[in-house]
Design a protein around this motif. Structure first.
Motif, PDB file in Angstrom:
ATOM      1  N   UNK A  45       0.829  -1.208   0.000  1.00 35.34           N
ATOM      2  CA  UNK A  45       0.000   0.000   0.000  1.00 35.34           C
ATOM      3  C   UNK A  45       0.862   1.257   0.000  1.00 35.34           C
ATOM      4  N   UNK A  46       1.926   1.270   0.795  1.00 32.43           N
ATOM      5  CA  UNK A  46       2.822   2.437   0.841  1.00 32.43           C
ATOM      6  C   UNK A  46       3.522   2.651  -0.494  1.00 32.43           C
ATOM      7  N   UNK A  47       4.000   1.567  -1.093  1.00 34.13           N
ATOM      8  CA  UNK A  47       4.702   1.689  -2.379  1.00 34.13           C
ATOM      9  C   UNK A  47       3.732   2.105  -3.487  1.00 34.13           C
ATOM     10  N   UNK A  48       2.508   1.614  -3.441  1.00 33.70           N
ATOM     11  CA  UNK A  48       1.504   2.032  -4.422  1.00 33.70           C
ATOM     12  C   UNK A  48       1.196   3.521  -4.277  1.00 33.70           C
ATOM     13  N   UNK A  49       1.153   3.977  -3.035  1.00 34.64           N
ATOM     14  CA  UNK A  49       0.859   5.384  -2.751  1.00 34.64           C
ATOM     15  C   UNK A  49       2.019   6.291  -3.134  1.00 34.64           C
ATOM     16  N   UNK A  50       3.240   5.812  -2.891  1.00 32.99           N
ATOM     17  CA  UNK A  50       4.426   6.631  -3.149  1.00 32.99           C
ATOM     18  C   UNK A  50       5.555   5.730  -3.643  1.00 32.99           C
ATOM     19  N   UNK A  51       5.672   5.551  -4.965  1.00 29.34           N
ATOM     20  CA  UNK A  51       6.719   4.680  -5.516  1.00 29.34           C
ATOM     21  C   UNK A  51       8.129   5.186  -5.197  1.00 29.34           C
ATOM     22  N   UNK A  52       9.083   4.290  -5.307  1.00 27.95           N
ATOM     23  CA  UNK A  52      10.515   4.568  -5.147  1.00 27.95           C
ATOM     24  C   UNK A  52      10.917   4.847  -3.695  1.00 27.95           C
ATOM     25  N   UNK A  53      10.195   4.263  -2.747  1.00 25.96           N
ATOM     26  CA  UNK A  53      10.588   4.374  -1.345  1.00 25.96           C
ATOM     27  C   UNK A  53      11.735   3.411  -1.065  1.00 25.96           C
ATOM     28  N   UNK A  54      12.633   3.822  -0.177  1.00 25.53           N
ATOM     29  CA  UNK A  54      13.690   2.924   0.285  1.00 25.53           C
ATOM     30  C   UNK A  54      13.153   2.068   1.425  1.00 25.53           C
ATOM     31  N   UNK A 111      12.504  -4.286  -7.265  1.00 22.03           N
ATOM     32  CA  UNK A 111      13.591  -3.599  -6.562  1.00 22.03           C
ATOM     33  C   UNK A 111      14.492  -2.932  -7.588  1.00 22.03           C
ATOM     34  N   UNK A 112      14.843  -1.668  -7.318  1.00 25.04           N
ATOM     35  CA  UNK A 112      15.703  -0.880  -8.197  1.00 25.04           C
ATOM     36  C   UNK A 112      16.913  -0.408  -7.405  1.00 25.04           C
ATOM     37  N   UNK A 113      17.999  -0.114  -8.085  1.00 21.07           N
ATOM     38  CA  UNK A 113      19.206   0.362  -7.428  1.00 21.07           C
ATOM     39  C   UNK A 113      20.156  -0.786  -7.154  1.00 21.07           C
ATOM     40  N   UNK A 114      21.340  -0.424  -6.626  1.00 22.02           N
ATOM     41  CA  UNK A 114      22.365  -1.433  -6.353  1.00 22.02           C
ATOM     42  C   UNK A 114      22.507  -1.729  -4.875  1.00 22.02           C
ATOM     43  N   UNK A 115      21.843  -0.998  -4.034  1.00 24.33           N
ATOM     44  CA  UNK A 115      21.963  -1.189  -2.589  1.00 24.33           C
ATOM     45  C   UNK A 115      23.121  -0.368  -2.048  1.00 24.33           C
ATOM     46  N   UNK A 116      23.180  -0.222  -0.755  1.00 27.18           N
ATOM     47  CA  UNK A 116      24.229   0.576  -0.130  1.00 27.18           C
ATOM     48  C   UNK A 116      23.799   2.010   0.076  1.00 27.18           C
ATOM     49  N   UNK A 117      24.617   2.750   0.776  1.00 30.67           N
ATOM     50  CA  UNK A 117      24.231   4.112   1.162  1.00 30.67           C
ATOM     51  C   UNK A 117      24.221   5.095  -0.011  1.00 30.67           C
ATOM     52  N   UNK A 118      25.038   4.882  -1.036  1.00 29.88           N
ATOM     53  CA  UNK A 118      25.068   5.837  -2.155  1.00 29.88           C
ATOM     54  C   UNK A 118      23.964   5.578  -3.174  1.00 29.88           C
ATOM     55  N   UNK A 119      23.434   4.357  -3.243  1.00 28.26           N
ATOM     56  CA  UNK A 119      22.353   4.009  -4.169  1.00 28.26           C
ATOM     57  C   UNK A 119      21.478   2.942  -3.529  1.00 28.26           C
ATOM     58  N   UNK A 120      20.685   3.326  -2.516  1.00 34.25           N
ATOM     59  CA  UNK A 120      19.888   2.316  -1.799  1.00 34.25           C
ATOM     60  C   UNK A 120      18.822   1.711  -2.704  1.00 34.25           C
ATOM     61  N   UNK A 121      18.418   0.486  -2.357  1.00 36.22           N
ATOM     62  CA  UNK A 121      17.318  -0.135  -3.076  1.00 36.22           C
ATOM     63  C   UNK A 121      16.080   0.723  -2.905  1.00 36.22           C
ATOM     64  N   UNK A 122      15.319   0.870  -3.980  1.00 34.35           N
ATOM     65  CA  UNK A 122      13.995   1.492  -3.924  1.00 34.35           C
ATOM     66  C   UNK A 122      13.016   0.493  -4.519  1.00 34.35           C
ATOM     67  N   UNK A 123      11.750   0.668  -4.211  1.00 32.95           N
ATOM     68  CA  UNK A 123      10.743  -0.304  -4.608  1.00 32.95           C
ATOM     69  C   UNK A 123       9.594   0.338  -5.357  1.00 32.95           C
ATOM     70  N   UNK A 124       9.109  -0.398  -6.353  1.00 33.13           N
ATOM     71  CA  UNK A 124       7.942   0.004  -7.126  1.00 33.13           C
ATOM     72  C   UNK A 124       7.051  -1.222  -7.313  1.00 33.13           C
ATOM     73  N   UNK A 125       5.831  -0.978  -7.724  1.00 32.22           N
ATOM     74  CA  UNK A 125       4.908  -2.059  -8.067  1.00 32.22           C
ATOM     75  C   UNK A 125       5.151  -2.385  -9.535  1.00 32.22           C
TER      76      UNK A 125
END
Length: 66
Positions: free
Chosen positions: A9-18, A51-65
């Protein structure tokens, strides 16, 4: 509502959250990334999150539907 449903629900409401963003949204001040990490990975494995990004502090994973 389960944690999985709340994450979706959170990701649907606001995509690209870490994971940190999701943890704060779901648990407030007690939110930390590890509280949602496993749930996000499970949702990705089920094809319900992307899941998008490479992980880590400079490019954390973000999530979308997907």
């Amino acid at each position: 509502m389960t944690i999985h449903e709340r994450i979706l629900a959170e990701v649907a409401r606001k995509p690209h959250l870490t994971e940190q963003d999701l943890a704060y949204a779901l648990f407030g001040q007690d939110g930390y990334q590890q509280r949602v990490n496993g749930d996000c990975r499970w949702l990705v494995s089920q094809g319900r999150l992307q899941r998008n990004g490479v992980g880590g502090s400079s490019d954390p994973f973000t999530y979308t539907i997907p």
